[in-house]
Design a protein around this motif. Structure first.
Motif, short mmCIF file in Angstrom:
data_model
loop_
_atom_site.label_atom_id
_atom_site.label_comp_id
_atom_site.label_asym_id
_atom_site.label_seq_id
_atom_site.Cartn_x
_atom_site.Cartn_y
_atom_site.Cartn_z
N VAL A 145 12.12 6.59 -36.16
CA VAL A 145 12.61 7.43 -35.06
C VAL A 145 13.53 6.63 -34.14
CG1 VAL A 145 11.92 8.74 -33.02
CG2 VAL A 145 10.64 8.99 -35.15
N PHE A 146 13.15 5.38 -33.86
CA PHE A 146 13.98 4.53 -33.00
C PHE A 146 15.34 4.27 -33.64
CE2 PHE A 146 15.39 0.15 -31.99
CZ PHE A 146 15.70 0.35 -30.65
N LEU A 147 15.35 3.94 -34.94
CA LEU A 147 16.60 3.69 -35.64
C LEU A 147 17.46 4.95 -35.67
CD1 LEU A 147 15.38 1.56 -38.70
CD2 LEU A 147 16.67 0.75 -36.71
N LEU A 148 16.84 6.09 -35.89
CA LEU A 148 17.59 7.34 -35.93
C LEU A 148 18.21 7.64 -34.57
CD1 LEU A 148 18.34 9.78 -37.70
CD2 LEU A 148 16.27 10.92 -36.86
N PHE A 149 17.46 7.38 -33.51
CA PHE A 149 17.97 7.61 -32.16
C PHE A 149 19.17 6.72 -31.87
CE2 PHE A 149 18.01 6.35 -27.67
CZ PHE A 149 18.17 7.59 -27.06
N VAL A 150 19.03 5.44 -32.19
CA VAL A 150 20.14 4.49 -31.96
C VAL A 150 21.33 4.86 -32.83
CG1 VAL A 150 20.87 2.09 -32.14
CG2 VAL A 150 18.59 2.64 -31.28
N GLY A 151 21.07 5.25 -34.08
CA GLY A 151 22.16 5.61 -34.99
C GLY A 151 22.93 6.83 -34.51
N ILE A 152 22.20 7.87 -34.11
CA ILE A 152 22.86 9.08 -33.62
C ILE A 152 23.65 8.77 -32.35
CG2 ILE A 152 22.45 11.36 -32.61
CD1 ILE A 152 22.19 11.23 -35.66
N MET A 153 23.08 7.97 -31.48
CA MET A 153 23.76 7.60 -30.24
C MET A 153 25.04 6.83 -30.54
SD MET A 153 22.19 5.55 -26.95
CE MET A 153 21.81 4.08 -27.92
N THR A 154 25.02 5.97 -31.55
CA THR A 154 26.17 5.13 -31.85
C THR A 154 27.27 5.88 -32.58
OG1 THR A 154 24.72 3.19 -31.99
CG2 THR A 154 26.91 2.98 -32.94
N VAL A 155 26.91 6.62 -33.64
CA VAL A 155 27.95 7.27 -34.44
C VAL A 155 28.64 8.39 -33.68
CG1 VAL A 155 26.84 6.70 -36.64
CG2 VAL A 155 26.34 8.89 -35.55
N HIS A 156 27.92 9.01 -32.74
CA HIS A 156 28.53 10.07 -31.95
C HIS A 156 29.09 9.57 -30.62
CE1 HIS A 156 27.35 13.20 -34.71
NE2 HIS A 156 26.08 12.86 -34.63
N GLN A 157 28.83 8.29 -30.31
CA GLN A 157 29.26 7.70 -29.04
C GLN A 157 28.71 8.49 -27.85
OE1 GLN A 157 31.53 4.55 -28.72
NE2 GLN A 157 30.01 4.65 -30.35
N TYR A 158 27.38 8.69 -27.89
CA TYR A 158 26.68 9.39 -26.83
C TYR A 158 25.97 8.41 -25.90
CZ TYR A 158 27.07 14.02 -29.08
OH TYR A 158 27.53 15.20 -29.60
N SER A 159 25.66 8.88 -24.72
CA SER A 159 24.75 8.16 -23.83
C SER A 159 23.33 8.38 -24.34
CB SER A 159 24.88 8.68 -22.40
OG SER A 159 24.47 10.03 -22.34
N PRO A 160 22.35 7.57 -23.93
CA PRO A 160 20.97 7.77 -24.40
C PRO A 160 20.44 9.17 -24.09
CG PRO A 160 21.18 5.61 -23.42
CD PRO A 160 22.48 6.31 -23.18
N SER A 161 20.73 9.68 -22.89
CA SER A 161 20.22 11.01 -22.52
C SER A 161 20.84 12.10 -23.38
CB SER A 161 20.50 11.29 -21.04
OG SER A 161 21.90 11.21 -20.77
N LYS A 162 22.13 11.98 -23.68
CA LYS A 162 22.79 12.99 -24.50
C LYS A 162 22.33 12.90 -25.94
CE LYS A 162 27.28 15.19 -25.19
NZ LYS A 162 28.73 15.16 -24.87
N ALA A 163 22.06 11.68 -26.42
CA ALA A 163 21.55 11.51 -27.78
C ALA A 163 20.17 12.15 -27.90
CB ALA A 163 21.49 10.03 -28.14
N PHE A 164 19.33 11.96 -26.87
CA PHE A 164 18.00 12.56 -26.87
C PHE A 164 18.10 14.08 -26.87
CE2 PHE A 164 14.35 14.36 -24.64
CZ PHE A 164 13.30 13.84 -25.38
N LEU A 165 18.98 14.62 -26.04
CA LEU A 165 19.18 16.07 -25.99
C LEU A 165 19.68 16.59 -27.34
CD1 LEU A 165 19.35 18.74 -24.45
CD2 LEU A 165 21.67 18.08 -23.73
N THR A 166 20.58 15.85 -27.95
CA THR A 166 21.11 16.26 -29.25
C THR A 166 20.01 16.32 -30.31
OG1 THR A 166 23.27 15.28 -28.74
CG2 THR A 166 22.77 15.67 -31.05
N LEU A 167 19.15 15.31 -30.34
CA LEU A 167 18.06 15.30 -31.31
C LEU A 167 17.08 16.44 -31.04
CD1 LEU A 167 17.36 11.46 -31.60
CD2 LEU A 167 18.33 12.96 -33.35
N PHE A 168 16.83 16.71 -29.78
CA PHE A 168 15.94 17.82 -29.41
C PHE A 168 16.51 19.15 -29.90
CE2 PHE A 168 14.72 21.12 -26.29
CZ PHE A 168 13.36 21.14 -26.53
N LEU A 169 17.80 19.36 -29.66
CA LEU A 169 18.45 20.59 -30.10
C LEU A 169 18.54 20.66 -31.63
CD1 LEU A 169 21.35 20.86 -27.49
CD2 LEU A 169 19.22 22.15 -27.55
#
Length: 206
Positions: A145-169
């Motif tokens: 889960v941690f790797l997926l969070f960091v990966g999504i945040m990096t490939v989409h160039q999101y902030s941590p909060s936006k990456a979390f929101l994206t995963l939630f959605l």
């Protein structure tokens, strides 16, 4: 080639921020490696259900079905990738579908690395030692889960909060797709049996 298939995946799971950055901007990742990790996950899941020690394996051996393991691994993987791509497209994400697939595949590596040895070790565990088995499996899941969070945040160039929101959605979108799919399947089955009953009635009356 060795760098791609051996060194880079191990580097990525221990150094996810620089690893996912290199995957996106330095082109170090390979789609084939990601899909290989996914295939290994399917294989280790099948082996775990068939050969894990009886103290930690609650699967009835008479009910084992490798096709189910394949289905319940591949479908969530593909569903997550498609849902995340759909959500991030609307939220100005920079990641391509291929990069989402690669990110998810590489993030699964800790589960693969822990599944196989723990399946073997579990066959020699006592009741008191099974807590270690569950601890390692939980650690692998948290790592994923941690790797997926960091990966999504990096490939989409999101902030941590936006990456979390994206995963939630993304999770919500996955649940919605499953609900619609189940509803459509149920409705289709009812229509089929209705037509079949009408056909039989016509045949019998004829």
């Amino acid at each position: 080639m060795k760098q791609d298939f051996l060194k880079f995946p191990l580097h990525l799971i221990f150094h996810p921020f620089s690893g996912f950055w290199d995957m996106k901007f330095e082109r170090k990742g390979k789609l084939a490696v990601s899909l290989t990790i996914l295939a290994l996950l399917v294989l280790t899941t099948i082996l775990q259900k068939q050969f894990a020690g009886f103290l930690v394996n609650f699967v009835d051996p008479r009910m084992l079905n490798s096709l189910d393991d394949l289905q319940y691994t591949l479908l969530p993987f593909l569903l997550f990738c498609m849902a995340n791509w759909s959500i991030t497209t609307l939220m100005e994400g920079e990641g391509k579908f291929k990069e989402i697939v690669m990110t998810t595949g590489y993030a699964l590596l800790p589960i693969v690395l822990i599944n196989l040895p723990m399946t073997f070790i579990s066959r020699f565990m006592t009741q008191e030692e099974t807590a270690f088995y569950w601890l390692m499996n939980s650690a692998a899941s948290i790592w994923f889960v941690f790797l997926l969070f960091v990966g999504i945040m990096t490939v989409h160039q999101y902030s941590p909060s936006k990456a979390f929101l994206t995963l939630f959605l993304t999770v919500i979108a996955m649940a919605f797709v499953v609900f619609i799919g189940t509803l459509a399947f149920s409705l289709g089955a009812q229509i089929y049996w209705f037509i079949y009953d009408v056909y039989r009635e016509i045949i019998f009356r004829a």
